[in-house]
Design a protein around this motif. Structure first.
Motif, PDB file in Angstrom:
ATOM      1  N   TYR A  17      23.461 -26.760  11.247  1.00 49.42           N
ATOM      2  CA  TYR A  17      23.735 -25.452  11.843  1.00 49.42           C
ATOM      3  C   TYR A  17      23.813 -24.373  10.768  1.00 49.42           C
ATOM      4  O   TYR A  17      23.321 -23.255  10.951  1.00 49.42           O
ATOM      5  N   PHE A  18      24.400 -24.720   9.624  1.00 56.54           N
ATOM      6  CA  PHE A  18      24.465 -23.772   8.512  1.00 56.54           C
ATOM      7  C   PHE A  18      23.059 -23.465   7.968  1.00 56.54           C
ATOM      8  O   PHE A  18      22.799 -22.339   7.532  1.00 56.54           O
ATOM      9  N   MET A  19      22.183 -24.448   7.979  1.00 59.70           N
ATOM     10  CA  MET A  19      20.863 -24.278   7.366  1.00 59.70           C
ATOM     11  C   MET A  19      19.866 -23.567   8.271  1.00 59.70           C
ATOM     12  O   MET A  19      19.174 -22.646   7.840  1.00 59.70           O
ATOM     13  N   LEU A  48      17.442 -18.085   8.538  1.00 59.23           N
ATOM     14  CA  LEU A  48      17.323 -16.704   9.005  1.00 59.23           C
ATOM     15  C   LEU A  48      17.637 -15.726   7.877  1.00 59.23           C
ATOM     16  O   LEU A  48      16.998 -14.667   7.779  1.00 59.23           O
ATOM     17  N   THR A  49      18.582 -16.074   7.024  1.00 61.76           N
ATOM     18  CA  THR A  49      18.890 -15.226   5.869  1.00 61.76           C
ATOM     19  C   THR A  49      17.662 -15.030   5.000  1.00 61.76           C
ATOM     20  O   THR A  49      17.324 -13.901   4.611  1.00 61.76           O
ATOM     21  N   LEU A  50      16.974 -16.122   4.679  1.00 63.19           N
ATOM     22  CA  LEU A  50      15.767 -16.034   3.843  1.00 63.19           C
ATOM     23  C   LEU A  50      14.640 -15.320   4.582  1.00 63.19           C
ATOM     24  O   LEU A  50      13.871 -14.576   3.971  1.00 63.19           O
ATOM     25  N   TYR A  51      14.538 -15.545   5.888  1.00 60.60           N
ATOM     26  CA  TYR A  51      13.502 -14.857   6.681  1.00 60.60           C
ATOM     27  C   TYR A  51      13.714 -13.345   6.630  1.00 60.60           C
ATOM     28  O   TYR A  51      12.771 -12.582   6.386  1.00 60.60           O
ATOM     29  N   GLU A  58      22.878 -14.972  10.796  1.00 58.57           N
ATOM     30  CA  GLU A  58      22.539 -15.495   9.462  1.00 58.57           C
ATOM     31  C   GLU A  58      23.708 -16.355   8.973  1.00 58.57           C
ATOM     32  O   GLU A  58      24.672 -16.580   9.711  1.00 58.57           O
ATOM     33  N   ILE A  59      23.651 -16.802   7.732  1.00 59.92           N
ATOM     34  CA  ILE A  59      24.580 -17.848   7.299  1.00 59.92           C
ATOM     35  C   ILE A  59      26.041 -17.374   7.307  1.00 59.92           C
ATOM     36  O   ILE A  59      26.950 -18.151   7.626  1.00 59.92           O
ATOM     37  N   ALA A  81      28.782 -20.827  -2.405  1.00 61.94           N
ATOM     38  CA  ALA A  81      27.976 -21.709  -3.241  1.00 61.94           C
ATOM     39  C   ALA A  81      26.497 -21.611  -2.878  1.00 61.94           C
ATOM     40  O   ALA A  81      25.626 -21.610  -3.766  1.00 61.94           O
ATOM     41  N   VAL A  82      26.194 -21.514  -1.585  1.00 58.38           N
ATOM     42  CA  VAL A  82      24.800 -21.380  -1.148  1.00 58.38           C
ATOM     43  C   VAL A  82      24.198 -20.091  -1.676  1.00 58.38           C
ATOM     44  O   VAL A  82      23.082 -20.080  -2.223  1.00 58.38           O
TER      45      VAL A  82
END
Length: 229
Positions: free
Chosen positions: A12-14, A28-31, A178-179, A203-204
């Motif tokens: 779910y986090f990823m 979604l963050t990277l998108y 997003e995350i 950390a991510v």
């Protein structure tokens, strides 16, 4: 500390609920960051070139727009896009698109200054030499100035992309999953592991941003080495 909550919600986090639902989390963050970076690259390039125009009617309004956007907090720009776009278009706009629009406008203003600095860093003698051969000003800009300037701009563009990744965390304000928003949802559901959840999110962000920052440093060194040859 008990990080089992991270293991239980790792997928779910990823990627959020994808593929059984909308993309979320880190995916979604990277998108958001990648799409906004691509759009703002072209937006910054256009604004940077227009800000250097010899035509005052073009140059002054563009510089005023750039300074106005840079003088606003990103959160304000996100709110403007969130409420303004549906009113202008006359229909609902997905939250992720409003965030992309806000990030693109905001980052384009900063990238335009990178473009401007890169172009102004090229010796004027090269432009004058190109014009003396019969090239038109836009030919000289396209074939001589920009190729050299882009080499100097690339590390700054990568650094701006790293900043853009962190800026996507503000998207949770308008409900984009997003995350950071995912972490808030998991925290609200469990109500017992806020420290573990937000340490994991930090950390991510650190790992992703450190990877791109390291790439920027390597790229900068590589370009400096080629320039010295």
């Amino acid at each position: 500390m008990d990080f089992q909550v991270i293991a239980d919600n790792f997928t779910y986090f990823m990627i959020g609920r994808y593929p059984n639902g909308p993309l979320g989390g880190l995916g979604l963050t990277l998108y958001l960051a990648v799409v906004s970076c691509i759009l703002s690259f072209f937006g910054g390039l256009i604004l940077g070139l227009l800000s250097l125009s010899r035509i005052a009617v073009i140059r002054y309004p563009i510089n005023a727009l750039i300074n106005a956007v840079r003088g606003l907090p990103l959160l304000m720009v996100i709110f403007w896009m969130y409420f303004l776009l549906p009113a202008v278009l006359g229909k609902p706009v997905p939250e992720s698109r409003t965030v992309i629009a806000a990030l693109t406008i905001f980052t384009s203003a900063y990238m335009s200054q990178i473009v401007r600095a890169g172009i102004e860093g090229i010796p004027k003698g090269q432009v004058e030499a190109a014009l003396s051969t019969g090239l038109k000003p836009w030919h000289a800009m396209l074939y001589i100035v920009l190729p050299q300037g882009m080499r100097n701009m690339i590390p700054s563009f990568v650094n701006q992309f790293v900043s853009l990744i962190k800026d996507t965390s503000l998207a949770f304000i308008v409900g984009v999953s997003e995350i950071t928003h995912v972490g808030t949802q998991v925290n609200n559901r469990t109500m017992a592991y806020p420290t573990e959840i937000f340490i994991f999110i930090a950390a991510v962000y650190f790992i992703v941003c450190f990877a791109f920052t390291s790439f920027s440093r390597w790229l900068e060194g590589r370009l400096a080495w080629r320039k010295s040859i």
